[in-house]
Write a protein that holds these residues in place. Sequence first.
Motif, PDB file in Angstrom:
ATOM      1  N   VAL A 136      44.901  39.170  45.786  1.00 60.02           N
ATOM      2  CA  VAL A 136      45.109  40.074  46.919  1.00 60.02           C
ATOM      3  C   VAL A 136      44.284  39.549  48.081  1.00 60.02           C
ATOM      4  N   LYS A 137      44.943  39.256  49.193  1.00 61.79           N
ATOM      5  CA  LYS A 137      44.246  38.778  50.390  1.00 61.79           C
ATOM      6  C   LYS A 137      43.649  39.965  51.136  1.00 61.79           C
ATOM      7  N   THR A 138      42.404  39.817  51.564  1.00 64.47           N
ATOM      8  CA  THR A 138      41.723  40.878  52.297  1.00 64.47           C
ATOM      9  C   THR A 138      41.201  40.336  53.616  1.00 64.47           C
ATOM     10  N   LYS A 144      42.044  36.181  55.229  1.00 61.76           N
ATOM     11  CA  LYS A 144      41.668  34.877  54.675  1.00 61.76           C
ATOM     12  C   LYS A 144      40.952  34.988  53.337  1.00 61.76           C
ATOM     13  N   LYS A 145      40.324  36.131  53.082  1.00 64.26           N
ATOM     14  CA  LYS A 145      39.552  36.270  51.846  1.00 64.26           C
ATOM     15  C   LYS A 145      40.474  36.570  50.678  1.00 64.26           C
ATOM     16  N   GLY A 146      40.259  35.875  49.577  1.00 58.92           N
ATOM     17  CA  GLY A 146      41.120  36.063  48.404  1.00 58.92           C
ATOM     18  C   GLY A 146      40.318  36.256  47.136  1.00 58.92           C
ATOM     19  N   TRP A 147      39.318  37.151  47.137  1.00 55.59           N
ATOM     20  CA  TRP A 147      38.464  37.345  45.971  1.00 55.59           C
ATOM     21  C   TRP A 147      38.889  38.535  45.124  1.00 55.59           C
ATOM     22  N   LYS A 148      39.817  39.338  45.604  1.00 61.77           N
ATOM     23  CA  LYS A 148      40.265  40.500  44.828  1.00 61.77           C
ATOM     24  C   LYS A 148      41.433  40.123  43.927  1.00 61.77           C
ATOM     25  N   ARG A 149      41.530  40.819  42.786  1.00 62.18           N
ATOM     26  CA  ARG A 149      42.600  40.568  41.818  1.00 62.18           C
ATOM     27  C   ARG A 149      43.222  41.889  41.370  1.00 62.18           C
ATOM     28  N   VAL A 150      44.559  41.890  41.296  1.00 59.43           N
ATOM     29  CA  VAL A 150      45.289  43.033  40.736  1.00 59.43           C
ATOM     30  C   VAL A 150      45.724  42.650  39.333  1.00 59.43           C
ATOM     31  N   ILE A 151      45.403  43.484  38.356  1.00 60.25           N
ATOM     32  CA  ILE A 151      45.782  43.230  36.971  1.00 60.25           C
ATOM     33  C   ILE A 151      47.246  43.607  36.791  1.00 60.25           C
ATOM     34  N   THR A 152      48.065  42.660  36.351  1.00 61.59           N
ATOM     35  CA  THR A 152      49.510  42.886  36.224  1.00 61.59           C
ATOM     36  C   THR A 152      49.909  43.359  34.834  1.00 61.59           C
ATOM     37  N   LYS A 153      48.949  43.532  33.929  1.00 60.18           N
ATOM     38  CA  LYS A 153      49.233  43.989  32.571  1.00 60.18           C
ATOM     39  C   LYS A 153      48.785  45.446  32.412  1.00 60.18           C
ATOM     40  N   PRO A 154      49.342  46.156  31.418  1.00 59.96           N
ATOM     41  CA  PRO A 154      48.899  47.532  31.180  1.00 59.96           C
ATOM     42  C   PRO A 154      47.421  47.582  30.810  1.00 59.96           C
ATOM     43  N   LYS A 167      35.506  48.480  49.030  1.00 63.17           N
ATOM     44  CA  LYS A 167      34.859  47.281  49.560  1.00 63.17           C
ATOM     45  C   LYS A 167      34.266  46.412  48.441  1.00 63.17           C
ATOM     46  N   TYR A 168      33.904  47.032  47.310  1.00 66.96           N
ATOM     47  CA  TYR A 168      33.227  46.302  46.236  1.00 66.96           C
ATOM     48  C   TYR A 168      34.081  46.149  44.978  1.00 66.96           C
ATOM     49  N   GLU A 169      35.285  46.675  44.979  1.00 70.32           N
ATOM     50  CA  GLU A 169      36.128  46.625  43.785  1.00 70.32           C
ATOM     51  C   GLU A 169      36.861  45.288  43.729  1.00 70.32           C
ATOM     52  N   ARG A 170      36.531  44.469  42.736  1.00 73.79           N
ATOM     53  CA  ARG A 170      37.180  43.163  42.630  1.00 73.79           C
ATOM     54  C   ARG A 170      38.452  43.239  41.806  1.00 73.79           C
ATOM     55  N   PHE A 171      38.413  43.913  40.646  1.00 71.42           N
ATOM     56  CA  PHE A 171      39.573  44.006  39.762  1.00 71.42           C
ATOM     57  C   PHE A 171      40.231  45.369  39.944  1.00 71.42           C
ATOM     58  N   ILE A 172      41.478  45.356  40.396  1.00 71.95           N
ATOM     59  CA  ILE A 172      42.215  46.588  40.667  1.00 71.95           C
ATOM     60  C   ILE A 172      43.165  46.850  39.503  1.00 71.95           C
TER      61      ILE A 172
END
Length: 261
Positions: A136-138, A144-154, A167-172
């Motif tokens: 996820v780009k932020t 430009k920042k790409g440190w966040k990730r969305v989990i695509t699995k259940p 602001k601090y949540e990396r894994f969504i």
Amino acid sequence: MPQNEYIERWTKQHGRRLDHEERTRKKAAREGHKQSKDAQKLHGLRAKLYAKKRHNEKIQLRKTLKAHEQKSIKSSAPSEPSSQPLPAYLLDREQPNTAKALSTAIKQKRAEKAAKFSVPLPKVKGIAEDEMFKVVKTGAKTKKKGWKRVITKPTFVGPDFTRRPVKYERFIRPMGLRYKKANVTHPELGVTVQIPILSVKKNPQSPMYTALGVLTKGTIIEVNVSELGMVTAGGKVVWGRWAQITNNCENDGCVNAVLLV
């Protein structure tokens, strides 16, 4: 607390990284390569000291292995001659405690433990990180920042779960992919019931996925089996039991699992 223990204090306050165990395991696996590299590159006195240290370590290792390999060494002391005569059927009843018998007992205990925790799916296919996470780009304007990730699995999160600030949540973990119940089959009773999930115990893909509560094929989960009416030998109602997921939850839209009995 002493001033020099600031690292332990930080760990107690904020915890560790989610991939701490994986990084530690990889670091330990690289130790052999590092030692070999040092042995080839060191020169002079340092090389002599390092070679002496490695020599002593290898001697100690060989002694330990040799001690383990001596399987038939009798550890019982020789019996003193008895003043009272023994009948013939008791003369050959000396049972010396041997290391071989001890080794056999250990192997048997390991086999029993492995049989106790045998699972329906002993091996599962690995999942690539690109398939598990979506970048996820932020950034307000530039993105430009790409440190966040969305989990695509259940995933599974507990009832008292609270999201971190955005602001601090990396894994969504998306709300639509969170599961609270599983269709669990009892292999002996032959019944399937829908019961609540209590926690994720072990994800075979990675310790980080276990911490995140990702539900993939082969994951060991703990479920609430109080509705099944299972009791222990002492008559107490069994609350939680382990089960293994047997399907791809993202394809089926549900969690199917087999109870480990």
